[in-house]
Design a protein around this motif. Structure first.
Motif, PDB file in Angstrom:
ATOM      1  N   ALA A   6       0.816  -1.220   0.000  1.00 41.22           N
ATOM      2  CA  ALA A   6       0.000   0.000   0.000  1.00 41.22           C
ATOM      3  C   ALA A   6       0.850   1.270   0.000  1.00 41.22           C
ATOM      4  CB  ALA A   6      -0.944  -0.032   1.202  1.00 41.22           C
ATOM      5  N   GLU A   7       0.188   2.385   0.199  1.00 46.44           N
ATOM      6  CA  GLU A   7       0.746   3.738   0.111  1.00 46.44           C
ATOM      7  C   GLU A   7       2.108   3.955   0.781  1.00 46.44           C
ATOM      8  OE1 GLU A   7       1.124   7.773  -0.717  1.00 46.44           O
ATOM      9  OE2 GLU A   7      -0.410   6.450  -1.523  1.00 46.44           O
ATOM     10  N   PRO A   8       2.361   3.414   1.982  1.00 46.04           N
ATOM     11  CA  PRO A   8       3.659   3.705   2.604  1.00 46.04           C
ATOM     12  C   PRO A   8       4.873   3.279   1.771  1.00 46.04           C
ATOM     13  CG  PRO A   8       2.148   2.868   4.234  1.00 46.04           C
ATOM     14  CD  PRO A   8       1.466   2.697   2.894  1.00 46.04           C
ATOM     15  N   CYS A   9       4.697   2.376   0.829  1.00 46.24           N
ATOM     16  CA  CYS A   9       5.807   1.944  -0.024  1.00 46.24           C
ATOM     17  C   CYS A   9       6.119   2.964  -1.122  1.00 46.24           C
ATOM     18  CB  CYS A   9       5.494   0.588  -0.662  1.00 46.24           C
ATOM     19  SG  CYS A   9       6.858  -0.130  -1.610  1.00 46.24           S
ATOM     20  N   GLU A  49       8.927  -7.729   7.811  1.00 44.05           N
ATOM     21  CA  GLU A  49      10.175  -7.250   7.216  1.00 44.05           C
ATOM     22  C   GLU A  49      10.077  -5.835   6.661  1.00 44.05           C
ATOM     23  OE1 GLU A  49      12.994  -8.935   7.513  1.00 44.05           O
ATOM     24  OE2 GLU A  49      11.802 -10.435   8.587  1.00 44.05           O
ATOM     25  N   CYS A  50       8.874  -5.328   6.456  1.00 48.26           N
ATOM     26  CA  CYS A  50       8.690  -4.007   5.857  1.00 48.26           C
ATOM     27  C   CYS A  50       8.909  -2.917   6.905  1.00 48.26           C
ATOM     28  CB  CYS A  50       7.294  -3.879   5.245  1.00 48.26           C
ATOM     29  SG  CYS A  50       7.019  -2.279   4.473  1.00 48.26           S
ATOM     30  N   PRO A  51       9.961  -2.086   6.748  1.00 45.59           N
ATOM     31  CA  PRO A  51      10.256  -1.075   7.755  1.00 45.59           C
ATOM     32  C   PRO A  51       9.262   0.090   7.785  1.00 45.59           C
ATOM     33  CG  PRO A  51      11.807  -0.895   5.950  1.00 45.59           C
ATOM     34  CD  PRO A  51      10.974  -2.123   5.691  1.00 45.59           C
ATOM     35  N   VAL A  52       8.440   0.229   6.747  1.00 49.46           N
ATOM     36  CA  VAL A  52       7.437   1.312   6.729  1.00 49.46           C
ATOM     37  C   VAL A  52       6.014   0.787   6.873  1.00 49.46           C
ATOM     38  CG1 VAL A  52       8.892   2.932   5.457  1.00 49.46           C
ATOM     39  CG2 VAL A  52       7.367   1.395   4.194  1.00 49.46           C
ATOM     40  N   GLU A  53       5.880  -0.498   7.186  1.00 47.07           N
ATOM     41  CA  GLU A  53       4.576  -1.134   7.415  1.00 47.07           C
ATOM     42  C   GLU A  53       3.613  -0.888   6.266  1.00 47.07           C
ATOM     43  OE1 GLU A  53       3.293   0.094  11.326  1.00 47.07           O
ATOM     44  OE2 GLU A  53       5.077  -0.763  12.254  1.00 47.07           O
ATOM     45  N   ALA A  54       4.055  -1.246   5.065  1.00 43.51           N
ATOM     46  CA  ALA A  54       3.260  -1.019   3.853  1.00 43.51           C
ATOM     47  C   ALA A  54       2.530  -2.263   3.362  1.00 43.51           C
ATOM     48  CB  ALA A  54       4.170  -0.503   2.737  1.00 43.51           C
ATOM     49  N   ILE A  55       2.728  -3.414   4.002  1.00 44.94           N
ATOM     50  CA  ILE A  55       2.139  -4.669   3.521  1.00 44.94           C
ATOM     51  C   ILE A  55       1.023  -5.115   4.464  1.00 44.94           C
ATOM     52  CG2 ILE A  55       2.588  -7.072   2.890  1.00 44.94           C
ATOM     53  CD1 ILE A  55       5.550  -6.217   2.453  1.00 44.94           C
ATOM     54  N   PHE A  56      -0.141  -5.366   3.861  1.00 46.40           N
ATOM     55  CA  PHE A  56      -1.323  -5.753   4.623  1.00 46.40           C
ATOM     56  C   PHE A  56      -2.001  -6.940   3.964  1.00 46.40           C
ATOM     57  CE2 PHE A  56      -0.686  -1.250   5.111  1.00 46.40           C
ATOM     58  CZ  PHE A  56      -0.963  -0.996   6.440  1.00 46.40           C
ATOM     59  N   HIS A  57      -2.629  -7.785   4.775  1.00 49.42           N
ATOM     60  CA  HIS A  57      -3.522  -8.779   4.210  1.00 49.42           C
ATOM     61  C   HIS A  57      -4.693  -7.996   3.624  1.00 49.42           C
ATOM     62  CE1 HIS A  57      -6.551 -11.914   3.926  1.00 49.42           C
ATOM     63  NE2 HIS A  57      -5.514 -12.749   3.840  1.00 49.42           N
ATOM     64  N   SER A  93       9.694  11.494   1.605  1.00 50.52           N
ATOM     65  CA  SER A  93       8.468  10.842   2.067  1.00 50.52           C
ATOM     66  C   SER A  93       8.765   9.460   2.632  1.00 50.52           C
ATOM     67  CB  SER A  93       7.438  10.744   0.940  1.00 50.52           C
ATOM     68  OG  SER A  93       7.881   9.914  -0.091  1.00 50.52           O
ATOM     69  N   CYS A  94       9.752   8.798   2.080  1.00 53.15           N
ATOM     70  CA  CYS A  94      10.153   7.482   2.583  1.00 53.15           C
ATOM     71  C   CYS A  94      10.749   7.620   3.985  1.00 53.15           C
ATOM     72  CB  CYS A  94      11.166   6.863   1.631  1.00 53.15           C
ATOM     73  SG  CYS A  94      11.686   5.223   2.078  1.00 53.15           S
ATOM     74  N   ASP A  95      11.601   8.611   4.153  1.00 51.06           N
ATOM     75  CA  ASP A  95      12.219   8.847   5.439  1.00 51.06           C
ATOM     76  C   ASP A  95      11.169   9.152   6.498  1.00 51.06           C
ATOM     77  OD1 ASP A  95      14.557   9.069   7.082  1.00 51.06           O
ATOM     78  OD2 ASP A  95      14.360  11.245   6.979  1.00 51.06           O
TER      79      ASP A  95
END
Length: 101
Positions: A6-9, A49-57, A93-95
């Protein structure tokens, strides 16, 4: 069911998640990564493993990011598979996303 990037990536593209995927279902776009809903086996190895918490079920995807389910499905056939770690984009934005997490 599958997982969704999602968006955080967006503008980040950390690839920590791709190296733990047992089925190589991640695809690399210009600005973010995508997960193929047809290939994801729902193992959840990528999520922590995603440091920006961009992966969701897909069942737990926040409402404001529901469109990313279709975007992942639409983009994976047009992007190359990624299964090796690469440098992140390291944009502002990533930072900011990483600092929130």
């Amino acid at each position: 069911m599958a997982h969704v990037v999602a968006e955080p990536c967006f503008d980040c593209k950390y690839t920590d998640c791709v190296v733990v995927c047992p089925v190589d279902c991640f695809y690399e776009g210009a600005q973010m990564l995508y997960i193929s809903p047809d290939e994801c086996i729902d193992c959840e190895a990528c999520v922590p493993e995603c440091p920006v918490e961009a992966i969701f079920h897909e069942d737990n995807l926040p409402d404001e990011w529901k469109d990313f389910t279709a975007l992942n499905a639409e983009m994976t056939p047009t992007c190359p598979v990624i299964n090796e770690k690469k440098d992140a984009l390291e944009t502002e934005s990533c930072d900011q996303s990483r600092k929130k997490g």
